[in-house]
Structure formats: structure tokens, C-alpha cells
Motif scaffolding. Sequence first.
Motif, PDB file in Angstrom:
ATOM      1  N   SER A  28       0.839  -1.211   0.000  1.00  0.00           N
ATOM      2  CA  SER A  28       0.000   0.000   0.000  1.00  0.00           C
ATOM      3  C   SER A  28       0.872   1.258   0.000  1.00  0.00           C
ATOM      4  CB  SER A  28      -0.911   0.007   1.218  1.00  0.00           C
ATOM      5  OG  SER A  28      -0.145   0.150   2.389  1.00  0.00           O
ATOM      6  N   SER A  29       0.262   2.354  -0.379  1.00  0.00           N
ATOM      7  CA  SER A  29       0.998   3.618  -0.454  1.00  0.00           C
ATOM      8  C   SER A  29       1.438   4.098   0.927  1.00  0.00           C
ATOM      9  CB  SER A  29       0.166   4.690  -1.154  1.00  0.00           C
ATOM     10  OG  SER A  29      -1.034   4.883  -0.461  1.00  0.00           O
ATOM     11  N   THR A  30       0.639   3.823   1.972  1.00  0.00           N
ATOM     12  CA  THR A  30       1.050   4.230   3.324  1.00  0.00           C
ATOM     13  C   THR A  30       2.263   3.425   3.785  1.00  0.00           C
ATOM     14  OG1 THR A  30      -0.568   2.708   4.276  1.00  0.00           O
ATOM     15  CG2 THR A  30      -1.247   5.002   4.009  1.00  0.00           C
ATOM     16  N   GLU A  31       2.286   2.155   3.447  1.00  0.00           N
ATOM     17  CA  GLU A  31       3.453   1.332   3.798  1.00  0.00           C
ATOM     18  C   GLU A  31       4.677   1.757   2.992  1.00  0.00           C
ATOM     19  OE1 GLU A  31       5.647  -1.478   5.831  1.00  0.00           O
ATOM     20  OE2 GLU A  31       3.654  -0.684   6.251  1.00  0.00           O
ATOM     21  N   GLN A  32       4.462   2.154   1.745  1.00  0.00           N
ATOM     22  CA  GLN A  32       5.568   2.666   0.927  1.00  0.00           C
ATOM     23  C   GLN A  32       6.178   3.902   1.575  1.00  0.00           C
ATOM     24  OE1 GLN A  32       4.604   3.485  -3.161  1.00  0.00           O
ATOM     25  NE2 GLN A  32       3.298   1.679  -3.297  1.00  0.00           N
ATOM     26  N   LEU A  33       5.324   4.833   1.974  1.00  0.00           N
ATOM     27  CA  LEU A  33       5.812   6.059   2.609  1.00  0.00           C
ATOM     28  C   LEU A  33       6.541   5.768   3.914  1.00  0.00           C
ATOM     29  CD1 LEU A  33       2.841   8.505   1.999  1.00  0.00           C
ATOM     30  CD2 LEU A  33       5.142   8.630   1.035  1.00  0.00           C
ATOM     31  N   ARG A  34       5.998   4.845   4.697  1.00  0.00           N
ATOM     32  CA  ARG A  34       6.656   4.494   5.960  1.00  0.00           C
ATOM     33  C   ARG A  34       8.048   3.921   5.701  1.00  0.00           C
ATOM     34  NH1 ARG A  34       8.295   0.626   8.789  1.00  0.00           N
ATOM     35  NH2 ARG A  34       7.529  -0.993   7.402  1.00  0.00           N
TER      36      ARG A  34
END
Length: 98
Positions: A28-34
Motif C-alpha cells: 500500500s501507499s502508506t506502507e511505501q511512505l513508511r
Amino acid sequence: MKNAREILFRIEDLDSYVTSLYERVNISSTEQLRHRNEWRGRLSGMPEAQRGRMYDPFMQILTRDQLLEAGANRGFRIAFLGGLFVIFLSHTPLLWRL
């Protein structure tokens, strides 16, 4: 772009490549950012001399997987054609003289 002996990439191109790797494994994009922020935090805390020696194991695995997937098809074709060539040579008198 080539600069003497070095190959340089635009940051936008590298970001799109990394995003495509993440999307390929359904992250997911949130996991990518993290993950990216964690990695940037590790880099900012290191001395400048050691930054070039660090690598992200996750990105290394994804990139290696993509290279293997692209190269496997070509490798199998080359092995197949090489096998046909060896079979052809094994039945010719030219090889018997060697």
C-alpha cells in the motif's frame, strides 16, 4: 544520461521505478511512505562517507527479482538455441575431426 563514465538518473525516474516495484508486490501507499521515510531517516543519520556503501535489502530483492524475470526468458531461449547447435554439431563430420 551519461556523464563521462558514470550513468546518471533523474530523481523522478528513480521514484517512479521504486513505486512500480512496490506496486508489483501489492504494498500500500502508506506502507511505501513508511518504508521510504524510515530509509531516509537512516541515511540522514549516517556520515557522508558511509552513505554510498549502504543499500536497502528490500529494494535489492525486488530489483533482482525483476532482472531474473526479464532475463529468464532470454536465458531459456539462448540455452535452447545453444542446445540445438550442439546437437547439430554432434552429427557433423567436422566435429569428429577435432
